[in-house]
Write a protein that holds these residues in place. Structure first.
Motif, PDB file in Angstrom:
ATOM      1  N   GLY A 218       0.827  -1.214   0.000  1.00 54.20           N
ATOM      2  CA  GLY A 218       0.000   0.000   0.000  1.00 54.20           C
ATOM      3  C   GLY A 218       0.851   1.250   0.000  1.00 54.20           C
ATOM      4  O   GLY A 218       0.617   2.179  -0.772  1.00 54.20           O
ATOM      5  N   ARG A 219       1.840   1.262   0.870  1.00 55.09           N
ATOM      6  CA  ARG A 219       2.748   2.403   0.953  1.00 55.09           C
ATOM      7  C   ARG A 219       3.548   2.549  -0.334  1.00 55.09           C
ATOM      8  O   ARG A 219       3.756   3.637  -0.849  1.00 55.09           O
ATOM      9  CB  ARG A 219       3.677   2.207   2.153  1.00 55.09           C
ATOM     10  N   GLN A 220       3.997   1.415  -0.877  1.00 55.90           N
ATOM     11  CA  GLN A 220       4.779   1.433  -2.105  1.00 55.90           C
ATOM     12  C   GLN A 220       3.940   1.981  -3.257  1.00 55.90           C
ATOM     13  O   GLN A 220       4.416   2.793  -4.051  1.00 55.90           O
ATOM     14  CB  GLN A 220       5.271   0.020  -2.414  1.00 55.90           C
ATOM     15  N   SER A 221       2.681   1.594  -3.338  1.00 58.03           N
ATOM     16  CA  SER A 221       1.792   2.102  -4.386  1.00 58.03           C
ATOM     17  C   SER A 221       1.639   3.608  -4.300  1.00 58.03           C
ATOM     18  O   SER A 221       1.673   4.307  -5.309  1.00 58.03           O
ATOM     19  CB  SER A 221       0.403   1.472  -4.259  1.00 58.03           C
ATOM     20  N   THR A 222       1.467   4.097  -3.083  1.00 58.79           N
ATOM     21  CA  THR A 222       1.336   5.539  -2.876  1.00 58.79           C
ATOM     22  C   THR A 222       2.605   6.265  -3.309  1.00 58.79           C
ATOM     23  O   THR A 222       2.550   7.281  -4.005  1.00 58.79           O
ATOM     24  CB  THR A 222       1.035   5.839  -1.389  1.00 58.79           C
ATOM     25  N   GLU A 223       3.768   5.742  -2.912  1.00 60.40           N
ATOM     26  CA  GLU A 223       5.045   6.368  -3.268  1.00 60.40           C
ATOM     27  C   GLU A 223       5.252   6.362  -4.782  1.00 60.40           C
ATOM     28  O   GLU A 223       5.658   7.357  -5.362  1.00 60.40           O
ATOM     29  CB  GLU A 223       6.210   5.637  -2.575  1.00 60.40           C
ATOM     30  N   PHE A 224       4.987   5.224  -5.426  1.00 59.07           N
ATOM     31  CA  PHE A 224       5.136   5.141  -6.880  1.00 59.07           C
ATOM     32  C   PHE A 224       4.193   6.132  -7.571  1.00 59.07           C
ATOM     33  O   PHE A 224       4.585   6.849  -8.486  1.00 59.07           O
ATOM     34  CB  PHE A 224       4.850   3.730  -7.402  1.00 59.07           C
ATOM     35  N   SER A 225       2.953   6.161  -7.129  1.00 62.17           N
ATOM     36  CA  SER A 225       1.962   7.053  -7.754  1.00 62.17           C
ATOM     37  C   SER A 225       2.343   8.517  -7.590  1.00 62.17           C
ATOM     38  O   SER A 225       2.294   9.290  -8.543  1.00 62.17           O
ATOM     39  CB  SER A 225       0.578   6.813  -7.145  1.00 62.17           C
ATOM     40  N   ALA A 226       2.737   8.897  -6.383  1.00 62.59           N
ATOM     41  CA  ALA A 226       3.102  10.289  -6.138  1.00 62.59           C
ATOM     42  C   ALA A 226       4.366  10.683  -6.899  1.00 62.59           C
ATOM     43  O   ALA A 226       4.517  11.836  -7.312  1.00 62.59           O
ATOM     44  CB  ALA A 226       3.288  10.532  -4.640  1.00 62.59           C
TER      45      ALA A 226
END
Length: 154
Positions: free
Chosen positions: A74-82
């Motif tokens: 979840g955190r990785q998805s947020t970081e990649f998206s941002a």
């Protein structure tokens, strides 16, 4: 962790290359305020906008790399998206008229710098990175604001 990274000392190569990377921003701004022999105002304005777009994208790439770290999905998805937002903002700036392009770049650099410093404060990036980003963000934003003020004055 090496003593240099633990102490928060900015690596010399990162500082020198980072400061050298401000030259196109400063040149673009200077071309708006003074007659430069090798940089016409229109070319300097395009330089500031296009280089700003490239560097904003580069900063997103750095953050993409940090997202690879040991995070939950979840955190990785947020970081990649941002991390791709800077690239998208830079791309948009390259096609906008000068005033909104410069305003978008200024906002993008300020938000990227804030994200970087907050990540340092949260312990996700080394201390030196936050100080380097503050220095370089200030240089880029001051130059872009100077460029914007010159464009507004014409």
């Amino acid at each position: 962790m090496s003593d240099r990274l633990a102490s928060g000392k900015i690596p010399a190569s990162a500082l020198v290359l980072g400061l050298a990377g401000l030259i196109p921003f400063v040149a673009g701004a200077a071309s708006q305020w003074a007659k430069l022999p090798m940089l016409a105002p229109d070319t300097g304005l395009r330089l500031a906008i296009l280089y700003g777009a490239i560097i904003l994208s580069f900063l997103g790439g750095i953050r993409w790399g940090t997202a690879i770290g040991p995070y939950d999905t979840g955190r990785q998805s947020t970081e990649f998206s941002a991390s791709v937002l800077g690239s998208l903002a830079g791309l948009a700036a390259a096609f906008l008229p000068s005033i909104p392009a410069l305003a978008l770049l200024i906002a993008g650099f300020l938000m990227q710098g804030l994200w970087d410093v907050m990540s340092v404060d949260a312990g996700r990036l080394p201390q030196w990175f936050g100080r380097l980003r503050m220095i370089l963000t200030a240089g880029a934003v001051i130059s872009l604001v100077a460029t914007l003020l010159a464009v507004l004055a014409t």
